[in-house]
Enzyme design. Structure first.
Site, PDB file in Angstrom:
ATOM      1  N   HIS A 189     101.096   2.949  40.051  1.00 22.03           N
ATOM      2  CA  HIS A 189     100.778   2.823  38.632  1.00 22.03           C
ATOM      3  C   HIS A 189     100.328   1.404  38.278  1.00 22.03           C
ATOM      4  O   HIS A 189     101.101   0.459  38.408  1.00 22.03           O
ATOM      5  CB  HIS A 189     102.026   3.196  37.824  1.00 22.03           C
ATOM      6  CG  HIS A 189     101.797   3.276  36.354  1.00 22.03           C
ATOM      7  ND1 HIS A 189     102.765   2.931  35.438  1.00 22.03           N
ATOM      8  CD2 HIS A 189     100.732   3.695  35.632  1.00 22.03           C
ATOM      9  CE1 HIS A 189     102.313   3.114  34.221  1.00 22.03           C
ATOM     10  NE2 HIS A 189     101.080   3.582  34.297  1.00 22.03           N
ATOM     11  N   GLU A 223      96.277   3.611  40.304  1.00 23.78           N
ATOM     12  CA  GLU A 223      95.821   3.953  38.960  1.00 23.78           C
ATOM     13  C   GLU A 223      95.487   2.668  38.235  1.00 23.78           C
ATOM     14  O   GLU A 223      96.275   1.706  38.262  1.00 23.78           O
ATOM     15  CB  GLU A 223      96.916   4.718  38.215  1.00 23.78           C
ATOM     16  CG  GLU A 223      96.546   5.180  36.819  1.00 23.78           C
ATOM     17  CD  GLU A 223      97.043   4.228  35.728  1.00 23.78           C
ATOM     18  OE1 GLU A 223      96.809   4.515  34.546  1.00 23.78           O
ATOM     19  OE2 GLU A 223      97.655   3.192  36.067  1.00 23.78           O
ATOM     20  N   ASP A 227      93.431   0.934  34.556  1.00 20.54           N
ATOM     21  CA  ASP A 227      92.982   1.189  33.181  1.00 20.54           C
ATOM     22  C   ASP A 227      91.700   0.419  32.924  1.00 20.54           C
ATOM     23  O   ASP A 227      91.638  -0.791  33.183  1.00 20.54           O
ATOM     24  CB  ASP A 227      94.065   0.751  32.201  1.00 20.54           C
ATOM     25  CG  ASP A 227      95.393   1.425  32.491  1.00 20.54           C
ATOM     26  OD1 ASP A 227      95.515   2.621  32.205  1.00 20.54           O
ATOM     27  OD2 ASP A 227      96.299   0.746  33.025  1.00 20.54           O
ATOM     28  N   HIS A 259      95.647  -2.465  30.493  1.00 25.38           N
ATOM     29  CA  HIS A 259      96.237  -1.264  29.892  1.00 25.38           C
ATOM     30  C   HIS A 259      96.255  -1.356  28.373  1.00 25.38           C
ATOM     31  O   HIS A 259      95.762  -0.466  27.676  1.00 25.38           O
ATOM     32  CB  HIS A 259      97.660  -1.033  30.397  1.00 25.38           C
ATOM     33  CG  HIS A 259      98.321   0.141  29.727  1.00 25.38           C
ATOM     34  ND1 HIS A 259      99.101   0.011  28.596  1.00 25.38           N
ATOM     35  CD2 HIS A 259      98.286   1.468  30.010  1.00 25.38           C
ATOM     36  CE1 HIS A 259      99.514   1.196  28.207  1.00 25.38           C
ATOM     37  NE2 HIS A 259      99.047   2.100  29.048  1.00 25.38           N
TER      38      HIS A 259
END
Length: 762
Positions: free
Chosen positions: A43, A70, A72, A85
């Site tokens: 993450h 992952e 953003d 993020h």
């Protein structure tokens, strides 16, 4: 460190008391479920080890052998795609304000590492291109798209084609239109559907996504996972810590993809579960059922883990017990362990490992008094209590034989399960003598705790009609005012302090409440900077233990600056500071002690201040009085619930991190709570389920995180208890969510609830 209503142990990983343990039937063994897990997603990179969304975090994920990262993706003012993020820079960098209002050269000047750890000072915000180049050929990339629109999508796709690998890319899509667009732009990439709600499963599956994410709180609906799998789509779930207490409940759904912050811990958990697969089958052959405490199969042996929630290891174990199956449970919860046996079985255990009594049976009894017999003297040693006066310290090992149908229970809080063996196999263990032990029932002393926490019916009379219900509610409100609210004599005055603070999307004004010229507490008004004549939906935010900055300006606190977040979306927001928790001090325990002789408590002050604040809120000409909500987490959650219970004009309430019976959570698990929460006079009439009924029939949202002090199981038990009455007086069943993680404010869940009840600001 987070402040909360709970004085939580820093190393505690446990899920609170549940009647079910983590023992899986053979067909859903967690070790077998590991085989279906195809993808481990780091993450925002390995964000527990490195600053999130940085090249350092991505590199760490590669080193840990995660299968995907992952990230953003946002667009800078000059059109460059970059990783971040939050919409704002404040939490993760030394910058402030909206990130997309800066150019990429300006973003590159910011320190994106020091907020995580000074060791990573001068870590920079990477571009999407830099991230893709680092990951290409090494790890898959899951794109969490923070913006919409065709131009944005085309820019993302172009960057992937030029600097990444579409075949290693997973596009996180939030709409069917976005899924269709990216299927054209990146046909070789896979897609993960970030579905907005469970009703969208079929539509996203038919749009061709390869994965669908379900939030953990949705998993209570047992129809959703089969619905995904019927469509031939893979299940993606989100975790966080990677610890067994979090991962094992997720694995029972057999996800193909799992996202966590802590990749290393997840991998260790998966390795442990995989190794325990055969062990679990052996234990299932011996044990009919388990109850009382989370249990995970394991084996004995040098350097193996002793407890779930402690980093303790075995140092010395008799060779006959090495490699033998056993159960791990949380250290300190051994008294909750219950095992019922299918066939003759022998349990080997270590007791009396220190002189505190915690490792011993109640009333100082010897294990022999409970039917256990000594196998070997000074035969076990571990890193827990491993030395005494700088010399190696050992514990004796005992055994007890159980027949089919018998139960193991009544154990000390601290004991160590070393082996669980078939009775015939146990004969091979040196020192074991068959037929010399048996579980003995020792008369127990009267339990005041059991009496205090026994199940009780609701403290609510029967009703024939809504008029009687309303009369009972009003009687209770008057009783609460007389019994629990601190009575301030004299005059109160409310006045602004200083000039309003301009915080970009809203203005923040401090107010002081004086009593006969002496200051008693503060609150804050957060309002849009324009249209002062317009009436707005309003949210009153109550703070938990800590400082008021946690709801006003600290997004990384457990309260996540929730008041500021609501204000940024255009709500008019009021936020109350808890007296005794002003900046630079914490004297709430002192205040609590001062008031208890008179039958009040620190909470009596908070209840009084809450009522003063609410009168001011409803007198504010900019407040839409039909659209006022209340919320908070921890102490703030209790204040939000009581505010709605005793102020009928509050239209909707989100109670977070605290719902359940105070008897259960504050007595049974009292070691995990601040003692100020034992509020004199609260029970029985104003236990939290009864207080929730004073809110009925108005909308109520309950959110207890998966690892919260008030467990989701306890919250759901109490919701089930009050639902018939809630519905009887015309209300809907209270909404419930169980977000992942620990004790913290679930902003998105609260926002959705208030959007549906008091509406969005126009």
């Amino acid at each position: 460190m987070r402040h909360s209503l709970y004085c939580m142990l820093a190393v505690c990983l446990m899920t609170l008391y549940s009647p079910l343990a983590w023992s899986f039937p053979a067909e859903s063994d967690p070790g077998a479920a590991v085989d279906t897990l195809q993808q481990i997603v780091a993450h925002r990179g390995a964000s527990s080890d490195r600053p999130e969304n940085t090249l350092s975090a991505l590199q760490r994920a590669i080193e840990l052998k995660a299968t995907a990262v992952e990230i953003d993706v946002r667009t800078s003012k000059d059109g460059t795609l970059f990783l971040l993020h939050d919409a704002k820079l404040d939490r993760t960098t030394d910058g402030t304000g909206v990130a997309t209002e800066l150019t990429m050269p300006q973003l590159k000047q910011l320190d994106a590492g020091s907020a995580f750890n000074k060791e990573y000072a001068n870590e920079r915000i990477p571009t999407l291109g830099e991230a893709l180049q680092l990951c290409r050929g090494k790890i898959n990339v899951l794109l969490d798209l923070k913006e919409q629109g065709t131009a944005y999508a085309e820019a993302v796709a172009k960057t992937v084609r030029e600097q990444g690998d579409p075949r290693q890319t997973i596009v996180g899509v939030r709409s069917l239109e976005q899924a269709q667009l990216f299927r054209k732009l990146l046909p070789q990439a896979k897609q993960l559907g970030f579905i907005p709600d469970p009703a969208s499963i079929d539509d996203f599956a038919q749009a061709g996504v390869e994965y669908i994410r379900l939030w953990p709180r949705w998993l209570d609906d047992e129809s959703l996972v089969p619905a995904i799998k019927r469509q031939g789509v893979k299940l993606h779930l989100n975790g966080s810590t990677g610890n067994p207490d979090e991962i094992i409940p997720l694995l029972k759904h057999n996800p193909a993809s799992l996202l966590v912050d802590d990749v290393a811990t997840l991998q260790a958990t998966l390795k442990q579960l995989k190794a325990s697969q055969k062990v679990s089958a052996t234990l299932n052959d011996l044990i009919e059922k388990t109850a009382g405490s989370p249990l995970v199969p394991g084996v004995s042996g040098v350097d193996t883990t002793t407890f779930l929630n402690r980093d303790y290891r075995m140092i010395a174990v008799p060779k006959e017990l090495q490699g033998q199956p056993r159960y791990l449970f949380d250290g300190g919860s051994g008294q909750r362990v219950e095992l019922q046996f299918k066939k003759p079985t022998v349990v080997f255990a270590a007791f009396e490992y220190n002189n505190t009594g915690a490792w011993s049976f109640s009333q100082g009894r010897s294990p022999r008094d409970h039917g256990w017999r000594k196998l070997d003297n000074a035969a076990y040693r571990g890193t827990s209590n491993g030395t005494v006066k700088d010399k190696p310290h050992f514990a004796s090992i005992y055994y007890c034989e159980f027949q089919a149908g018998q139960k193991l229970s009544g154990m000390p809080p601290w004991w160590l399960c070393l082996a669980i063996m078939d009775a015939n196999a146990a004969r091979q263990v040196s020192g074991f003598q068959a037929g010399t032990s048996e579980p003995i029932t020792v008369p127990s002393t009267y339990s005041y705790e059991a009496e205090a926490t026994r199940a009780r019916p609701l403290h609510v009379p029967e009703f024939q009609n809504k008029r009687q219900w309303a009369q009972w509610q009003e009687t209770q409100r008057q009783a609460f005012q007389k019994q629990l609210v601190y009575p301030y004599p004299g005059k109160l005055a409310i006045k602004p302090v200083g000039a309003a603070l301009n915080r970009g999307t809203f203005r923040q004004q401090e107010f002081a409440v004086d009593h006969d010229g002496q200051r008693i507490f503060r609150f804050f008004r957060l309002a849009p900077p324009s249209q002062p004549e317009k009436k707005l939906p309003t949210i009153v935010c109550f703070m938990g233990h800590g400082k008021v900055s946690q709801i006003l300006s600290e997004p990384n606190s457990y309260q996540h600056a929730c008041a500021a977040q609501f204000a940024e979306l255009g709500y008019l927001v009021y936020a109350m500071e808890n007296v005794g928790m002003e900046p630079g001090s914490d004297r709430h325990h002192e205040l609590d002690h001062l008031l208890r002789l008179d039958g009040y408590s620190w909470y009596g002050l908070l209840f009084a201040h809450q009522q003063i604040l609410l009168q001011h809120v409803f007198a504010d000409p900019q407040v839409n009085p039909a659209k006022v909500g209340a919320t908070g987490v921890s102490t703030g959650g209790l204040l939000a619930l009581s505010a709605a219970a005793f102020e009928p004009r509050i239209a909707a309430t989100s109670v977070q991190g605290i719902f359940g019976s105070m008897r259960v959570s504050f007595i049974r698990d009292r070691q995990r709570h601040c003692h100020c929460g034992a509020i004199p006079g609260l029970l029985p009439a104003f236990d939290l389920p009864e207080m929730a009924l004073l809110v009925a029939p108005r909308p109520l949202h309950i959110s207890n995180a998966v690892s919260d002090g008030f467990s989701p199981a306890e919250a759901k038990r109490c919701i089930k208890l009050i639902t018939p009455l809630y519905q009887q007086v015309g209300g809907k069943t209270p909404e419930f969510s169980a977000p992942p993680g620990h004790h913290e404010f679930a902003f998105q869940e609260a926002l959705q609830f208030f959007t549906n009840t008091i509406g969005k600001p126009e």
